[in-house]
Design an enzyme around this catalytic site. Structure first.
Site, PDB file in Angstrom:
ATOM      1  N   LYS A  24       0.834  -1.220  -0.087  1.00 44.16           N
ATOM      2  CA  LYS A  24      -0.077   0.004  -0.001  1.00 44.16           C
ATOM      3  C   LYS A  24       1.135   1.200   0.021  1.00 44.16           C
ATOM      4  CE  LYS A  24      -3.943  -2.292   2.164  1.00 44.16           C
ATOM      5  NZ  LYS A  24      -4.808  -2.290   3.742  1.00 44.16           N
ATOM      6  N   ARG A  75      -4.961  -1.828  -9.177  1.00 38.77           N
ATOM      7  CA  ARG A  75      -5.122  -0.699  -8.240  1.00 38.77           C
ATOM      8  C   ARG A  75      -3.909  -0.156  -7.461  1.00 38.77           C
ATOM      9  NH1 ARG A  75     -10.203  -2.845  -7.675  1.00 38.77           N
ATOM     10  NH2 ARG A  75      -9.602  -4.115  -5.833  1.00 38.77           N
ATOM     11  N   HIS A  83     -13.393 -20.453  -2.628  1.00 39.09           N
ATOM     12  CA  HIS A  83     -12.402 -21.455  -2.166  1.00 39.09           C
ATOM     13  C   HIS A  83     -12.401 -22.730  -3.134  1.00 39.09           C
ATOM     14  CE1 HIS A  83     -10.320 -19.273   0.852  1.00 39.09           C
ATOM     15  NE2 HIS A  83     -11.344 -19.156   1.413  1.00 39.09           N
ATOM     16  N   ASN A 101     -16.051 -24.266  -3.986  1.00 41.58           N
ATOM     17  CA  ASN A 101     -16.860 -23.597  -4.532  1.00 41.58           C
ATOM     18  C   ASN A 101     -16.457 -23.646  -6.029  1.00 41.58           C
ATOM     19  OD1 ASN A 101     -16.152 -21.523  -2.042  1.00 41.58           O
ATOM     20  ND2 ASN A 101     -18.093 -22.378  -2.123  1.00 41.58           N
ATOM     21  N   ASP A 140      -7.334 -26.050  -6.358  1.00 45.24           N
ATOM     22  CA  ASP A 140      -6.281 -25.112  -6.350  1.00 45.24           C
ATOM     23  C   ASP A 140      -5.096 -25.757  -6.805  1.00 45.24           C
ATOM     24  OD1 ASP A 140      -7.653 -23.535  -4.482  1.00 45.24           O
ATOM     25  OD2 ASP A 140      -6.874 -24.417  -2.545  1.00 45.24           O
TER      26      ASP A 140
END
Length: 374
Positions: free
Chosen positions: A62, A91, A126, A129, A155
């Site tokens: 950040k 971003r 995850h 899902n 994964d």
């Protein structure tokens, strides 16, 4: 090692990205993991395994100075791996266009759950899902409910390994195409692993329900059986010649049994096989079937697998008693394993990496004092 000259910058996260980084490290790549100071909000219980073979620099992304450090790392790197939600790295100022500004040949490996667009793209999720949406979860488990196969399908298999394949393909093609984004998603990766089953379903060779098919535990010759000591054997002789060896080992006369592919006779075969396996211990059945083509092997626990004679002979696992981890695979060239260094302590390499980027000790102290690095 084949990737000795490859430098990978991995933006730390959970799931497939660290697994992919581990695979690349196991092939020789220098993987620099960019950690957040203090670590992730939820500690990763798998970091000891998937963090092996990497270096760690801790940066607060950040802060603009930290972003500048990432771009400096990227300038001399070959690959960046990230697994944030779509739009996050842009971003932060470390999206593909930002990175190509310093290194136009960078391969940008992007791992998402749902893909970079579509109705679900911005949703959290995850493995369970993603494989649920792919059709894979529906096909696995008993008749009463789907059962998640750990996080192996979404994964690791569908996500991480498809990302690795895409990254290596892009590296191979880089002289012609330059820097590209490799898009890998867990939904699409898991769906790809299911391609043979979609084909069988389309041609009438697979029923769209669990525990009703050849490879989902329904077949009595492709399932597991409990032994007299309450352990298990895995049984999988699909071919008739191997099936004959199963019957021979079980001392069952094929003349008194239904045919192997007579589905109406499968309940009887399951009963007969189960009764036979229940008469002896797992070790006794190993003695019967070791060295045969019956496709019958023990089901080993996480404690037992590293100590099995075959795994010891092949050095499948490394480490020490109480913490044995699988060695990297595949083995390229010599057929012996490459051992990965232990996962680094968060930020342990920060000073060394910054020094190589040209920061002096005073500058590093100043960055650390302001919380940019740790």
């Amino acid at each position: 090692m084949p990737l000795d000259d490859l430098t990978v910058v991995e933006l730390a996260g959970l799931g497939p990205v660290p697994f992919a980084g581990m695979v690349l490290a196991g092939l020789g790549a220098d993987v620099i993991r960019v950690d957040r100071p203090g670590g992730p909000p939820i500690p990763d219980p798998m970091v000891g395994a998937v963090g092996r073979g990497k270096r760690s620099i801790a940066l607060d992304l950040k802060r603009s100075e930290a972003v500048d450090i990432v771009l400096a790392l990227v300038a001399d790197a070959d690959v960046l791996l990230e697994g944030y939600r779509p739009g996050v790295v842009e971003r932060l100022g470390i999206g593909p266009d930002d990175c190509w500004g310093t290194n136009p040949n960078l391969v940008y490996g992007r791992m998402t759950g749902w893909g970079s667009n579509g109705p679900y793209a911005s949703m959290a999720g995850h493995d369970i899902n993603y494989i649920g949406l792919s059709g894979a979860l529906h096909a696995i488990g008993d008749t009463d409910r789907p059962a998640p196969p750990l996080n192996l399908v979404g994964d690791n298999g569908g996500g991480a390994m498809s990302l690795v394949a895409g990254v290596l393909a892009a590296i191979y093609d880089r002289e012609r195409s330059g820097g590209v984004v490799v898009h890998a998603s867990m939904v699409e990766g898991a769906a790809s692993l299911m391609a043979p089953f979609y084909e069988m379903a389309a041609t009438g060779l697979w029923e769209d329900r669990r525990a009703a098919n050849l490879l989902d535990g329904s077949a009595p010759f492709y399932t597991t059986y409990q032994t007299s000591d309450e352990k298990w054997m895995a049984v999988g002789p699909l071919e008739p010649v191997f099936y004959a060896e199963l019957l021979n080992g079980l001392e069952l006369d094929p003349a008194g049994l239904p045919g192997q592919y007579d589905r109406e006779g499968w309940p009887e075969l399951r009963r007969r096989f189960g009764g036979a396996f229940a008469q002896r211990t797992r070790a006794e059945w190993e003695e019967v079937f070791d060295g045969t083509d019956a496709c019958v092997t023990p089901v080993l626990s996480l404690t037992e697998a590293p100590e099995h004679q075959h795994n010891l002979a092949r050095s499948v696992f490394g480490g020490f008693a109480g913490r044995r981890l699988p060695n990297p695979t595949p083995r390229v060239g010599a057929d012996h394993p490459f051992t990965l260094a232990d996962a680094p302590v968060l930020g342990v390499d920060t000073d060394e990496i910054l020094a190589r980027l040209g920061y002096d000790k005073a500058g590093i102290r100043e960055l650390r004092g302001r919380g940019v690095v740790s």
